[in-house]
Design an enzyme around this catalytic site. Structure first.
Site, PDB file in Angstrom:
ATOM      1  N   CYS A 277       0.788  -1.211  -0.046  1.00 12.29           N
ATOM      2  CA  CYS A 277       0.041   0.055   0.071  1.00 12.29           C
ATOM      3  C   CYS A 277       0.709   1.131  -0.012  1.00 12.29           C
ATOM      4  CB  CYS A 277      -0.964   0.129   1.040  1.00 12.29           C
ATOM      5  SG  CYS A 277      -1.719  -1.260   1.446  1.00 12.29           S
TER       6      CYS A 277
HETATM    7  N1  SAJ Z   1       6.625   2.218   8.694  1.00 14.93           N
HETATM    8  C1  SAJ Z   1       7.665   3.038   9.277  1.00 14.93           C
HETATM    9  N2  SAJ Z   1       7.245   3.654  10.152  1.00 14.93           N
HETATM   10  C2  SAJ Z   1       6.175   3.874  10.733  1.00 14.93           C
HETATM   11  C3  SAJ Z   1       5.037   3.095  10.121  1.00 14.93           C
HETATM   12  C4  SAJ Z   1       5.335   2.263   9.270  1.00 14.93           C
HETATM   13  O1  SAJ Z   1       8.802   2.983   8.749  1.00 14.93           O
HETATM   14  O2  SAJ Z   1       5.789   4.659  11.889  1.00 14.93           O
HETATM   15  C5  SAJ Z   1       6.855   1.342   7.610  1.00 14.93           C
HETATM   16  C6  SAJ Z   1       6.996  -0.113   7.942  1.00 14.93           C
HETATM   17  O3  SAJ Z   1       7.840  -0.820   8.290  1.00 14.93           O
HETATM   18  C7  SAJ Z   1       6.273  -0.701   6.632  1.00 14.93           C
HETATM   19  C8  SAJ Z   1       5.457   0.426   5.939  1.00 14.93           C
HETATM   20  O4  SAJ Z   1       6.028   1.649   6.583  1.00 14.93           O
HETATM   21  O5  SAJ Z   1       7.419  -1.101   5.900  1.00 14.93           O
HETATM   22  C9  SAJ Z   1       4.308   0.233   5.624  1.00 14.93           C
HETATM   23  O6  SAJ Z   1       3.850   0.074   7.060  1.00 14.93           O
HETATM   24  P1  SAJ Z   1       2.132   0.063   7.524  1.00 14.93           P
HETATM   25  O7  SAJ Z   1       2.186  -0.019   9.080  1.00 14.93           O
HETATM   26  O8  SAJ Z   1       1.598   1.455   6.799  1.00 14.93           O
HETATM   27  O9  SAJ Z   1       1.662  -1.204   7.038  1.00 14.93           O
HETATM   28  P2  SAJ Z   1       0.966  -1.364   5.520  1.00 14.93           P
HETATM   29  O10 SAJ Z   1       1.776  -1.307   4.551  1.00 14.93           O
HETATM   30  O11 SAJ Z   1       0.608  -3.098   6.024  1.00 14.93           O
HETATM   31  O12 SAJ Z   1      -0.206  -0.633   5.781  1.00 14.93           O
HETATM   32  C10 SAJ Z   1      -1.525  -1.073   5.983  1.00 14.93           C
HETATM   33  C11 SAJ Z   1      -2.403  -0.242   5.371  1.00 14.93           C
HETATM   34  N3  SAJ Z   1      -3.879  -0.658   5.498  1.00 14.93           N
HETATM   35  C12 SAJ Z   1      -4.471  -0.598   4.318  1.00 14.93           C
HETATM   36  O13 SAJ Z   1      -4.121  -0.041   3.196  1.00 14.93           O
HETATM   37  C13 SAJ Z   1      -5.773  -1.146   4.512  1.00 14.93           C
HETATM   38  C14 SAJ Z   1      -2.479   1.067   6.329  1.00 14.93           C
HETATM   39  O14 SAJ Z   1      -3.653   1.985   5.823  1.00 14.93           O
HETATM   40  C15 SAJ Z   1      -2.772   0.575   7.871  1.00 14.93           C
HETATM   41  O15 SAJ Z   1      -3.099   1.850   8.598  1.00 14.93           O
HETATM   42  C16 SAJ Z   1      -1.611   0.066   7.910  1.00 14.93           C
HETATM   43  O16 SAJ Z   1      -1.475  -1.291   7.673  1.00 14.93           O
HETATM   44  C17 SAJ Z   1      -1.582  -0.191   9.706  1.00 14.93           C
HETATM   45  O17 SAJ Z   1      -2.258   0.590  10.418  1.00 14.93           O
HETATM   46  O18 SAJ Z   1      -1.129  -1.118  10.133  1.00 14.93           O
END
Ligand code: SAJ
Length: 445
Positions: A277
């Site tokens: 995403c």
């Molecule tokens: N990340 C960071 N720092 C942060 C948060 C995330 O470096 O503070 C990195 C993670 O390690 C990862 C990437 O960003 O590599 C994405 O992380 P994510 O927590 O956003 O996880 P995703 O990609 O699985 O995002 C999903 C998304 N869900 C949908 O699209 C339906 C996002 O909208 C959600 O908010 C997220 O999960 C969630 O909250 O876990």
């Protein structure tokens, strides 16, 4: 006539006679198929992957969080996985849950939506209802999907079939939130479309269905949610780079700022941004903006900062080895963690892949360890995960921690460090936190 199709669909939802086809049985489509099946609807699970369909027909699951038992139970009753698009004709509702990747130039790649639309059109009949869930730019449903369906079927939306957009909010590996307890946003082409789509989702989503006025509002809702994360992750990454220069521990600052009970939400620096995403969705909005002659700088700048973190991580490895009198060339570097976020087995767009490639291209040898991923394939070769952290640390000159799997919090680093040839750890996720070891050179993001 128009009233008939909507009234008829509402009746079928109420009586649970509505047949539902889910196109694309990935981390979005399969959980949705399971929930509708559990709710006694007849569900056709359509996917082009023979492998996926045979795994499901053998009563097995390939999605974390969905057990084999669950698949076994619904397969026997009312879930029919198939690669045969002709079965789509039987469906009253067809929900498209296919990937929306980017082209090499970061513009939208709608090929999977197009092929799903083609499969639907070939097997369309009056009275059906189509919903798009795949993340895409505002206007896709109204200006592309609607036209593709009408042109290839000769039918007219609103008269012969219904059409809506409803963004997926699936978070792989999230044990707390799933289909049932995550509110769902729905935007139909007309008011009736919104009503019918909302009624369908209300049978499985207990956390509430939010009706918006148009599909493009629903499309934009999803993009705002993910751009919010994309930009805030880039912000904290830039703060980490600045605070590193100021000899300030960014994690201590985040912890302190998080004590503010309002108006602040913590994000954490890391080695870059992976997943299906966040690295992709924001560019869908950039594309739509550029079509109107605008250039949203935040999105592109955030992407540059997030991408730079992968380079910064490898720079720390090279700098650390230099300090230990060991050029990175011909060093042995261990990579801890391959998946894009903790405690899941998904390496898609994972920063670990670009970090591995960069380390190899700087002349080092690499070992990898991830408790959830057995092997990854990259443009510089395939790498099998070694069996234990010990094997990874043994003989390594440097170890870089790329994913903060929970397992990594409880390792015996004193003994692991003893096994290293040179003793450098680059911690991109603050896994070691306050851990101290006088023999260790420790860098962190
Ligand atoms: N990340 C960071 N720092 C942060 C948060 C995330 O470096 O503070 C990195 C993670 O390690 C990862 C990437 O960003 O590599 C994405 O992380 P994510 O927590 O956003 O996880 P995703 O990609 O699985 O995002 C999903 C998304 N869900 C949908 O699209 C339906 C996002 O909208 C959600 O908010 C997220 O999960 C969630 O909250 O876990």
């Amino acid at each position: 006539m128009k009233q008939n199709i909507y009234e008829n669909l509402k009746k079928k939802i109420k009586s649970k006679d509505a047949k539902i086809a889910i196109l694309g049985l990935g981390y979005v489509g399969l959980p949705l198929a399971v929930e509708f099946s559990k709710n006694k609807f007849n569900v056709i699970g359509y996917d082009i992957s023979e492998d996926r369909i045979s795994i499901l027909n053998n009563g097995k699951s390939y999605i974390k969080g969905i057990s084999d038992q669950t698949i076994k139970e619904i397969i026997k009753k009312n879930f029919n996985p198939t690669t045969d698009a002709k079965l789509l004709k039987e469906a009253d509702f067809k929900i498209i849950c296919v990937p929306t990747p980017l082209e090499k130039d970061k513009t939208p790649d709608l090929k999977y939506i197009k092929s799903a639309a083609a499969a639907i059109s070939k097997n369309i009949r009056s009275g059906q209802f189509i919903i798009l869930e795949s993340t895409t730019f505002p206007g896709t449903t109204e200006n592309y999907l609607k036209i593709w369906l009408e042109e290839s079927s000769g039918l007219t939306v609103g008269r012969d079939f219904g059409l809506a957009f409803s963004p997926e909010r699936m978070d792989p590996g999230n044990k707390k939130y799933g289909v049932k307890n995550t509110p769902k946003v729905v935007g139909g082409l007309t008011k009736e479309d919104t009503e019918v789509a909302a009624m369908l989702y209300e049978t499985v989503v207990k956390a509430g269905v939010i009706k918006v006025s148009k599909p493009r509002i629903a499309e934009a809702t999803k993009l705002l949610e993910n751009i919010f994360r994309h930009v805030n992750i880039a912000l904290i990454n830039e703060m980490a780079l600045v605070f590193e220069k100021l000899d300030i521990d960014v994690h201590e600052v985040i912890k302190a700022s998080s004590t503010k009970p309002f108006g602040f939400m913590p994000f954490y620096p890391g080695p870059g941004v992976g997943g299906h995403c966040i690295p992709l969705d924001p560019y869908y909005l950039s594309f739509a903006a550029r079509q109107k002659g605008m250039r949203p700088q935040f999105i592109e700048l955030s992407g540059e900062i997030n991408d730079y973190m992968k380079i910064h991580a490898v720079n720390l490895v090279e700098e650390g080895l230099n300090q230990l009198g060991k050029p990175i060339r011909n060093s042995l570097v261990g990579i801890m963690g391959l998946s894009y976020k903790k405690d899941i087995n998904d390496p898609r767009e994972s920063p670990a892949i670009d970090i591995l490639i960069d380390i190899i291209e700087r002349g080092a040898k690499v070992k990898v360890y991830d408790p959830y991923i057995k092997e990854i394939h990259t443009k510089v070769g395939s790498f099998r995960s070694v069996s234990t952290p010990d094997t990874l640390f043994k003989g390594s000159d440097a170890v870089i921690i790329v994913t903060d799997h929970t397992e990594f919090n409880n390792l015996d680093y004193d003994s692991l460090i003893k096994m290293m040839r040179k003793k450098l750890i680059v911690d991109t996720r603050d896994v070691l936190g306050k851990y101290k070891n006088k023999d260790l050179l420790y860098f962190k993001i």
